[in-house]
Design a protein around this motif. Structure first.
Motif, PDB file in Angstrom:
ATOM      1  N   GLU A  67       1.074  -1.697   0.416  1.00  0.00           N
ATOM      2  CA  GLU A  67       0.058  -0.030  -0.292  1.00  0.00           C
ATOM      3  C   GLU A  67       0.898   1.389  -0.136  1.00  0.00           C
ATOM      4  OE1 GLU A  67      -2.876  -0.547   3.064  1.00  0.00           O
ATOM      5  OE2 GLU A  67      -3.582  -1.987   1.436  1.00  0.00           O
ATOM      6  N   SER A  68       2.100   1.002   0.368  1.00  0.00           N
ATOM      7  CA  SER A  68       3.404   2.387  -0.079  1.00  0.00           C
ATOM      8  C   SER A  68       3.536   2.229  -1.197  1.00  0.00           C
ATOM      9  CB  SER A  68       4.188   2.199   1.260  1.00  0.00           C
ATOM     10  OG  SER A  68       3.421   2.497   2.661  1.00  0.00           O
ATOM     11  N   ASP A  69       3.591   1.773  -2.133  1.00  0.00           N
ATOM     12  CA  ASP A  69       3.857   1.604  -3.201  1.00  0.00           C
ATOM     13  C   ASP A  69       3.131   2.691  -4.657  1.00  0.00           C
ATOM     14  OD1 ASP A  69       4.247   0.209  -6.370  1.00  0.00           O
ATOM     15  OD2 ASP A  69       6.028  -0.232  -5.096  1.00  0.00           O
ATOM     16  N   PRO A  70       4.207   3.225  -5.142  1.00  0.00           N
ATOM     17  CA  PRO A  70       2.993   4.066  -5.718  1.00  0.00           C
ATOM     18  C   PRO A  70       2.521   3.540  -7.379  1.00  0.00           C
ATOM     19  CG  PRO A  70       5.735   4.176  -6.021  1.00  0.00           C
ATOM     20  CD  PRO A  70       5.268   3.578  -5.550  1.00  0.00           C
ATOM     21  N   TYR A  71       2.303   1.882  -7.701  1.00  0.00           N
ATOM     22  CA  TYR A  71       1.710   1.657  -8.378  1.00  0.00           C
ATOM     23  C   TYR A  71       0.068   1.533  -7.701  1.00  0.00           C
ATOM     24  CZ  TYR A  71       4.952   0.304 -11.339  1.00  0.00           C
ATOM     25  OH  TYR A  71       5.953   0.858 -13.284  1.00  0.00           O
ATOM     26  N   TRP A  72       0.333   0.802  -5.956  1.00  0.00           N
ATOM     27  CA  TRP A  72      -1.383   0.684  -5.520  1.00  0.00           C
ATOM     28  C   TRP A  72      -1.400   2.415  -5.309  1.00  0.00           C
ATOM     29  CZ3 TRP A  72      -4.878  -2.374  -4.426  1.00  0.00           C
ATOM     30  CH2 TRP A  72      -5.380  -1.617  -3.503  1.00  0.00           C
ATOM     31  N   GLN A  73      -0.545   2.808  -4.871  1.00  0.00           N
ATOM     32  CA  GLN A  73      -1.388   4.210  -4.222  1.00  0.00           C
ATOM     33  C   GLN A  73      -1.755   5.667  -5.851  1.00  0.00           C
ATOM     34  OE1 GLN A  73       1.798   6.510  -2.620  1.00  0.00           O
ATOM     35  NE2 GLN A  73       1.395   5.517  -0.335  1.00  0.00           N
ATOM     36  N   ASN A  74      -1.219   4.957  -7.131  1.00  0.00           N
ATOM     37  CA  ASN A  74      -1.715   5.289  -7.864  1.00  0.00           C
ATOM     38  C   ASN A  74      -2.719   5.103  -8.737  1.00  0.00           C
ATOM     39  OD1 ASN A  74      -0.283   8.009  -8.213  1.00  0.00           O
ATOM     40  ND2 ASN A  74       1.238   7.017  -7.500  1.00  0.00           N
ATOM     41  N   ASN A  75      -3.410   4.091  -8.221  1.00  0.00           N
ATOM     42  CA  ASN A  75      -3.627   3.061  -9.533  1.00  0.00           C
ATOM     43  C   ASN A  75      -3.870   2.210 -10.312  1.00  0.00           C
ATOM     44  OD1 ASN A  75      -6.231   3.489  -7.702  1.00  0.00           O
ATOM     45  ND2 ASN A  75      -6.335   5.855  -8.593  1.00  0.00           N
ATOM     46  N   ILE A  76      -2.575   1.619 -10.687  1.00  0.00           N
ATOM     47  CA  ILE A  76      -1.655   0.895 -11.227  1.00  0.00           C
ATOM     48  C   ILE A  76      -2.416  -0.835 -10.696  1.00  0.00           C
ATOM     49  CG2 ILE A  76       0.253   0.859 -12.483  1.00  0.00           C
ATOM     50  CD1 ILE A  76      -0.543   3.495 -12.729  1.00  0.00           C
ATOM     51  N   TRP A  77      -1.660  -0.219  -9.729  1.00  0.00           N
ATOM     52  CA  TRP A  77      -2.616  -1.840  -9.491  1.00  0.00           C
ATOM     53  C   TRP A  77      -4.025  -1.702  -9.118  1.00  0.00           C
ATOM     54  CZ3 TRP A  77       2.292  -2.974  -5.736  1.00  0.00           C
ATOM     55  CH2 TRP A  77       3.597  -3.602  -6.312  1.00  0.00           C
ATOM     56  N   THR A  78      -4.648  -2.613  -8.732  1.00  0.00           N
ATOM     57  CA  THR A  78      -5.996  -2.580  -8.951  1.00  0.00           C
ATOM     58  C   THR A  78      -6.671  -2.823  -7.499  1.00  0.00           C
ATOM     59  OG1 THR A  78      -6.857  -4.197 -10.437  1.00  0.00           O
ATOM     60  CG2 THR A  78      -6.458  -1.474 -11.215  1.00  0.00           C
ATOM     61  N   ASP A  79      -6.394  -4.358  -7.313  1.00  0.00           N
ATOM     62  CA  ASP A  79      -6.925  -5.111  -6.061  1.00  0.00           C
ATOM     63  C   ASP A  79      -5.517  -5.730  -5.964  1.00  0.00           C
ATOM     64  OD1 ASP A  79      -6.826  -7.991  -7.379  1.00  0.00           O
ATOM     65  OD2 ASP A  79      -8.239  -6.494  -8.956  1.00  0.00           O
ATOM     66  N   TYR A  80      -5.778  -6.662  -4.894  1.00  0.00           N
ATOM     67  CA  TYR A  80      -4.165  -7.634  -4.213  1.00  0.00           C
ATOM     68  C   TYR A  80      -4.495  -8.549  -3.309  1.00  0.00           C
ATOM     69  CZ  TYR A  80      -2.913  -4.516  -0.367  1.00  0.00           C
ATOM     70  OH  TYR A  80      -3.067  -4.249   1.032  1.00  0.00           O
ATOM     71  N   GLU A  81      -4.071  -9.290  -2.660  1.00  0.00           N
ATOM     72  CA  GLU A  81      -4.753 -10.930  -2.154  1.00  0.00           C
ATOM     73  C   GLU A  81      -3.245 -11.554  -1.582  1.00  0.00           C
ATOM     74  OE1 GLU A  81      -7.055 -14.658  -1.724  1.00  0.00           O
ATOM     75  OE2 GLU A  81      -7.064 -13.908  -4.067  1.00  0.00           O
TER      76      GLU A  81
END
Length: 89
Positions: A67-81
């Motif tokens: 959740e600290s990764d720029p990809y998560w913060q900028n919606n490049i990753w859209t979900d994760y488990e």
């Protein structure tokens, strides 16, 4: 130390949309690798999913890294488990 696997999804047009965040993303992953937390991480060939393996004290550490990764913060990753993983071999 436990092992955790990460499964996640990329947004549409991720290759294009990730460009402004790619350098910070890679630098962060490099630091995680140096610290011995990140074992491996990368996209599927079609760039629709992300897969990673982490070694950490607990799942909360991995969640914080994701959740600290720029990809998560900028919606490049859209979900994760995240799942704790037992390495059989």
């Amino acid at each position: 130390m436990a092992k955790y696997i990460l499964f996640g999804s990329y947004c549409d047009n991720a290759l294009e949309k990730r460009t402004p965040y790619r350098q910070a993303h890679l630098e962060g992953l490099g630091k995680q690798k140096e610290q011995g937390i990140l074992v491996t991480l990368g996209p599927t060939k079609d760039n629709s999913k992300v897969f990673g393996i982490y070694e950490a004290e607990n799942e909360a550490i991995v969640k914080n890294l994701v959740e600290s990764d720029p990809y998560w913060q900028n919606n490049i990753w859209t979900d994760y488990e995240i799942k704790e993983w037992i390495q059989a071999f």
